[in-house]
Scaffold this motif. Structure first.
Motif, PDB file in Angstrom:
ATOM      1  N   HIS A  13      84.578 126.680  50.015  1.00 20.04           N
ATOM      2  CA  HIS A  13      84.677 127.222  51.366  1.00 20.04           C
ATOM      3  C   HIS A  13      83.393 127.969  51.716  1.00 20.04           C
ATOM      4  CE1 HIS A  13      88.962 126.330  51.435  1.00 20.04           C
ATOM      5  NE2 HIS A  13      89.084 126.963  50.284  1.00 20.04           N
ATOM      6  N   ILE A  14      82.810 127.615  52.842  1.00 16.03           N
ATOM      7  CA  ILE A  14      81.727 128.408  53.442  1.00 16.03           C
ATOM      8  C   ILE A  14      82.315 128.952  54.741  1.00 16.03           C
ATOM      9  CG2 ILE A  14      79.346 128.390  54.281  1.00 16.03           C
ATOM     10  CD1 ILE A  14      78.914 125.885  52.532  1.00 16.03           C
ATOM     11  N   ASN A  15      82.993 130.088  54.629  1.00 14.27           N
ATOM     12  CA  ASN A  15      83.852 130.568  55.703  1.00 14.27           C
ATOM     13  C   ASN A  15      83.587 132.034  56.038  1.00 14.27           C
ATOM     14  OD1 ASN A  15      85.019 128.079  55.346  1.00 14.27           O
ATOM     15  ND2 ASN A  15      87.030 128.841  54.724  1.00 14.27           N
ATOM     16  N   SER A  32      64.945 120.589  54.763  1.00 14.28           N
ATOM     17  CA  SER A  32      66.057 120.602  53.811  1.00 14.28           C
ATOM     18  C   SER A  32      67.062 119.514  54.172  1.00 14.28           C
ATOM     19  CB  SER A  32      66.755 121.964  53.829  1.00 14.28           C
ATOM     20  OG  SER A  32      65.878 122.993  53.461  1.00 14.28           O
ATOM     21  N   SER A  33      67.572 118.819  53.150  1.00  8.74           N
ATOM     22  CA  SER A  33      68.468 117.694  53.387  1.00  8.74           C
ATOM     23  C   SER A  33      69.754 117.886  52.604  1.00  8.74           C
ATOM     24  CB  SER A  33      67.787 116.386  52.972  1.00  8.74           C
ATOM     25  OG  SER A  33      66.621 116.167  53.744  1.00  8.74           O
ATOM     26  N   PRO A  34      70.847 118.274  53.256  1.00 10.02           N
ATOM     27  CA  PRO A  34      72.098 118.515  52.530  1.00 10.02           C
ATOM     28  C   PRO A  34      72.700 117.217  51.992  1.00 10.02           C
ATOM     29  CG  PRO A  34      72.462 118.612  54.891  1.00 10.02           C
ATOM     30  CD  PRO A  34      70.983 118.506  54.702  1.00 10.02           C
ATOM     31  N   ASP A  35      73.206 117.278  50.780  1.00 10.69           N
ATOM     32  CA  ASP A  35      73.946 116.179  50.158  1.00 10.69           C
ATOM     33  C   ASP A  35      75.303 116.745  49.763  1.00 10.69           C
ATOM     34  OD1 ASP A  35      74.843 113.953  48.872  1.00 10.69           O
ATOM     35  OD2 ASP A  35      73.404 114.025  47.228  1.00 10.69           O
ATOM     36  N   VAL A  36      76.294 116.535  50.620  1.00 10.26           N
ATOM     37  CA  VAL A  36      77.596 117.183  50.493  1.00 10.26           C
ATOM     38  C   VAL A  36      78.676 116.114  50.356  1.00 10.26           C
ATOM     39  CG1 VAL A  36      79.268 118.704  51.615  1.00 10.26           C
ATOM     40  CG2 VAL A  36      76.813 119.146  51.867  1.00 10.26           C
ATOM     41  N   ALA A  37      79.545 116.256  49.365  1.00  6.47           N
ATOM     42  CA  ALA A  37      80.626 115.294  49.181  1.00  6.47           C
ATOM     43  C   ALA A  37      81.897 116.016  48.756  1.00  6.47           C
ATOM     44  CB  ALA A  37      80.245 114.254  48.124  1.00  6.47           C
ATOM     45  N   GLY A  38      83.023 115.580  49.319  1.00  8.57           N
ATOM     46  CA  GLY A  38      84.306 116.090  48.887  1.00  8.57           C
ATOM     47  C   GLY A  38      84.858 117.186  49.766  1.00  8.57           C
ATOM     48  N   LYS A  39      85.768 117.945  49.203  1.00  5.35           N
ATOM     49  CA  LYS A  39      86.570 118.907  49.952  1.00  5.35           C
ATOM     50  C   LYS A  39      85.790 120.201  50.162  1.00  5.35           C
ATOM     51  CE  LYS A  39      91.546 119.581  50.240  1.00  5.35           C
ATOM     52  NZ  LYS A  39      92.808 119.457  49.496  1.00  5.35           N
ATOM     53  N   VAL A  40      84.868 120.144  51.102  1.00  9.33           N
ATOM     54  CA  VAL A  40      84.021 121.283  51.452  1.00  9.33           C
ATOM     55  C   VAL A  40      84.347 121.682  52.885  1.00  9.33           C
ATOM     56  CG1 VAL A  40      81.658 122.103  51.750  1.00  9.33           C
ATOM     57  CG2 VAL A  40      82.194 120.488  49.911  1.00  9.33           C
ATOM     58  N   THR A  41      84.603 122.961  53.120  1.00 11.94           N
ATOM     59  CA  THR A  41      84.888 123.427  54.475  1.00 11.94           C
ATOM     60  C   THR A  41      83.811 124.390  54.927  1.00 11.94           C
ATOM     61  OG1 THR A  41      86.223 125.358  53.846  1.00 11.94           O
ATOM     62  CG2 THR A  41      87.355 123.242  54.002  1.00 11.94           C
ATOM     63  N   ILE A  42      83.367 124.187  56.175  1.00 10.50           N
ATOM     64  CA  ILE A  42      82.493 125.137  56.863  1.00 10.50           C
ATOM     65  C   ILE A  42      83.287 125.607  58.070  1.00 10.50           C
ATOM     66  CG2 ILE A  42      80.265 125.479  57.986  1.00 10.50           C
ATOM     67  CD1 ILE A  42      79.193 123.094  56.385  1.00 10.50           C
ATOM     68  N   SER A  43      83.905 126.775  57.951  1.00 15.61           N
ATOM     69  CA  SER A  43      84.921 127.169  58.928  1.00 15.61           C
ATOM     70  C   SER A  43      84.875 128.659  59.246  1.00 15.61           C
ATOM     71  CB  SER A  43      86.328 126.825  58.393  1.00 15.61           C
ATOM     72  OG  SER A  43      86.449 125.451  58.121  1.00 15.61           O
ATOM     73  N   PHE A  44      85.272 128.987  60.478  1.00 18.48           N
ATOM     74  CA  PHE A  44      85.439 130.366  60.941  1.00 18.48           C
ATOM     75  C   PHE A  44      84.140 131.169  60.819  1.00 18.48           C
ATOM     76  CE2 PHE A  44      89.688 128.943  59.676  1.00 18.48           C
ATOM     77  CZ  PHE A  44      90.386 129.177  60.857  1.00 18.48           C
ATOM     78  N   ASN A  45      83.005 130.482  60.992  1.00 18.94           N
ATOM     79  CA  ASN A  45      81.723 131.165  61.050  1.00 18.94           C
ATOM     80  C   ASN A  45      81.313 131.341  62.508  1.00 18.94           C
ATOM     81  OD1 ASN A  45      81.036 130.958  58.034  1.00 18.94           O
ATOM     82  ND2 ASN A  45      81.437 128.823  58.578  1.00 18.94           N
ATOM     83  N   SER A  46      80.413 132.280  62.762  1.00 22.05           N
ATOM     84  CA  SER A  46      79.969 132.497  64.136  1.00 22.05           C
ATOM     85  C   SER A  46      78.500 132.878  64.167  1.00 22.05           C
ATOM     86  CB  SER A  46      80.811 133.584  64.816  1.00 22.05           C
ATOM     87  OG  SER A  46      80.592 134.844  64.216  1.00 22.05           O
ATOM     88  N   ALA A  47      77.875 132.555  65.294  1.00 19.92           N
ATOM     89  CA  ALA A  47      76.476 132.903  65.518  1.00 19.92           C
ATOM     90  C   ALA A  47      76.224 132.896  67.016  1.00 19.92           C
ATOM     91  CB  ALA A  47      75.545 131.920  64.812  1.00 19.92           C
ATOM     92  N   ASN A  48      75.078 133.410  67.409  1.00 21.82           N
ATOM     93  CA  ASN A  48      74.692 133.359  68.809  1.00 21.82           C
ATOM     94  C   ASN A  48      74.637 131.908  69.282  1.00 21.82           C
ATOM     95  OD1 ASN A  48      73.889 134.560  71.234  1.00 21.82           O
ATOM     96  ND2 ASN A  48      71.725 134.324  70.743  1.00 21.82           N
ATOM     97  N   GLY A  68      88.638 114.660  48.598  1.00 26.78           N
ATOM     98  CA  GLY A  68      88.965 114.890  49.998  1.00 26.78           C
ATOM     99  C   GLY A  68      87.748 114.706  50.872  1.00 26.78           C
ATOM    100  N   GLN A  69      87.820 115.229  52.094  1.00 23.01           N
ATOM    101  CA  GLN A  69      86.727 115.045  53.040  1.00 23.01           C
ATOM    102  C   GLN A  69      86.183 116.391  53.500  1.00 23.01           C
ATOM    103  OE1 GLN A  69      88.483 112.852  56.278  1.00 23.01           O
ATOM    104  NE2 GLN A  69      89.222 114.691  57.302  1.00 23.01           N
ATOM    105  N   PRO A  70      84.899 116.441  53.821  1.00 21.97           N
ATOM    106  CA  PRO A  70      84.346 117.665  54.397  1.00 21.97           C
ATOM    107  C   PRO A  70      84.984 117.964  55.751  1.00 21.97           C
ATOM    108  CG  PRO A  70      82.604 116.217  53.606  1.00 21.97           C
ATOM    109  CD  PRO A  70      83.868 115.415  53.604  1.00 21.97           C
ATOM    110  N   GLN A  71      85.087 119.245  56.034  1.00 21.44           N
ATOM    111  CA  GLN A  71      85.671 119.679  57.306  1.00 21.44           C
ATOM    112  C   GLN A  71      84.806 120.786  57.892  1.00 21.44           C
ATOM    113  OE1 GLN A  71      89.384 122.128  57.480  1.00 21.44           O
ATOM    114  NE2 GLN A  71      90.205 120.350  58.555  1.00 21.44           N
ATOM    115  N   ILE A  72      84.444 120.609  59.156  1.00 16.48           N
ATOM    116  CA  ILE A  72      83.667 121.614  59.891  1.00 16.48           C
ATOM    117  C   ILE A  72      84.536 122.043  61.062  1.00 16.48           C
ATOM    118  CG2 ILE A  72      81.533 122.072  61.143  1.00 16.48           C
ATOM    119  CD1 ILE A  72      80.282 119.747  59.505  1.00 16.48           C
ATOM    120  N   SER A  73      85.107 123.246  60.984  1.00 15.38           N
ATOM    121  CA  SER A  73      86.154 123.601  61.941  1.00 15.38           C
ATOM    122  C   SER A  73      86.148 125.084  62.288  1.00 15.38           C
ATOM    123  CB  SER A  73      87.527 123.227  61.379  1.00 15.38           C
ATOM    124  OG  SER A  73      87.826 124.004  60.233  1.00 15.38           O
ATOM    125  N   ASN A  74      86.617 125.372  63.503  1.00  9.31           N
ATOM    126  CA  ASN A  74      86.872 126.744  63.955  1.00  9.31           C
ATOM    127  C   ASN A  74      85.626 127.628  63.912  1.00  9.31           C
ATOM    128  OD1 ASN A  74      89.977 126.938  64.369  1.00  9.31           O
ATOM    129  ND2 ASN A  74      89.744 125.904  62.400  1.00  9.31           N
TER     130      ASN A  74
END
Length: 347
Positions: A13-15, A32-48, A68-74
């Protein structure tokens, strides 16, 4: 940056992070080149701006695996654009990483809430990208591009890594569902195309909305839609063509609460069905067609009921007696089809 989650008992979780400027969850620059696989979440973060992920340059890959699958949410962009992801000058055709930038990724419930917030889900600028079997669901932008905003870029959206037959009724591998644009003056509930080339093949656009224009798609560039389902969207018009040329080939635009196509520049219609919308094709732009279409107001095709039915695979299939079956000279049936498990299934 390499993140690999190998099995379903683990998650990363990157939350719940905050950035004053951009990249609330991840900030990647200098190629930079991200190589991301599987159940990774980027969620509930905020910025300008760029609430979840910001990337400048380089290549990248987010893909599913056995875990699983990556999820970018909320995620939220509080003032400017890119609620979930902003990709600037990213090119996934480079040989650094094989495959599409996003493959079987869920991008959901992100928001660009500023007065001129564009790209609720993803904002693409100056890039060359491929999206494979990506779900854009419930994203919101104040101004334009509820799901996806594309500027000065080339983006290809397709389905290569997913089997339609494995999914439940009315579910599709690549979808834009329930995305919204809220402001008068903006548009593109699902996608906004600005001075760009966008192609979508085997994609379903359902239940998207815009207050002003283009509940599904607003195009100021060149857009090609092939084997698409565009249904049950809400807005003054569903496909809005303001500049460049748009092609609809083997598509169904049906049951939408709004004018099916507002054509102000150039529209090419082939082997498609436009039926039971608030209105059909309108506008003074150039219209080309192959004559093998069903069009509810008789513009570009015949005004004849396509006889839709609901089947085990979902809505908007053709009945056995439908005049759209084997309608064209080549024997092609009208409306989208998708190949799965060795058989043809109408979307």
């Amino acid at each position: 940056l390499s993140i690999q989650v190998a099995n379903s008992t683990h998650m990363l979780h990157i939350n719940n992070n905050t950035a004053a400027n951009e990249g609330g969850g991840l900030y990647l620059t200098n190629g930079s080149s991200p190589d991301v696989a599987g159940k990774v979440t980027i969620s509930f973060n905020s910025a300008n701006k760029s609430g979840g992920l910001f990337q400048e340059g380089g290549d990248g890959r987010f893909q599913s695996n056995r875990s699983g699958q990556p999820q970018i949410s909320n995620n939220i962009a509080q003032t400017y654009s890119a609620g979930g992801v902003r990709l600037n000058h990213v090119d996934d055709s480079n040989p650094l990483l094989a495959g599409a930038y996003f493959s079987q990724v869920e991008i959901s419930k992100n928001q660009a809430v500023g007065t001129f917030g564009n790209g609720g889900g993803v904002y693409v600028d100056g890039s060359n990208l491929h999206f494979d079997a990506v779900v854009f669901e419930g994203n919101r932008a104040t101004f334009s591009g509820g799901g996806l905003f594309v500027n000065l870029s080339t983006v290809q959206i397709a389905t290569r890594s997913c089997q339609q037959s494995d999914l439940p009724t009315n579910s599709y591998c690549a979808t834009f569902v329930g995305n919204q644009v809220l402001a008068v003056g903006g548009g593109g509930g699902a996608i906004f195309v600005a001075d760009s080339t966008v192609t979508a093949n085997h994609v379903a656009f359902m239940n998207n909305s815009a207050v002003a224009a283009g509940a599904a798609i607003m195009s100021w560039g060149n857009t090609t839609l092939t084997n698409v389902r565009i249904t049950d969207n809400v807005g003054p018009d569903i496909i809005a063509i303001y500049n460049g040329a748009t092609t609809l080939n083997s598509g169904t635009v049906a049951g939408n609460d709004g004018t099916a196509v507002l054509n102000l520049t150039s529209f090419n219609l082939e082997n498609s069905i436009i039926w039971n919308n608030a209105a059909g094709i309108v506008g003074g732009g150039q219209l080309t067609h192959n004559g093998c279409n069903i069009s509810q107001n008789g513009v570009g095709g015949s005004n004849i009921d396509p006889q839709f039915v609901t089947t085990a695979q979902g809505d908007y299939h053709l009945s056995n007696r439908s005049p759209a079956r084997d309608a064209c000279n080549s024997g092609t049936q009208l409306g989208p089809t998708i190949r799965a498990a060795g058989k043809m299934i109408c979307m």
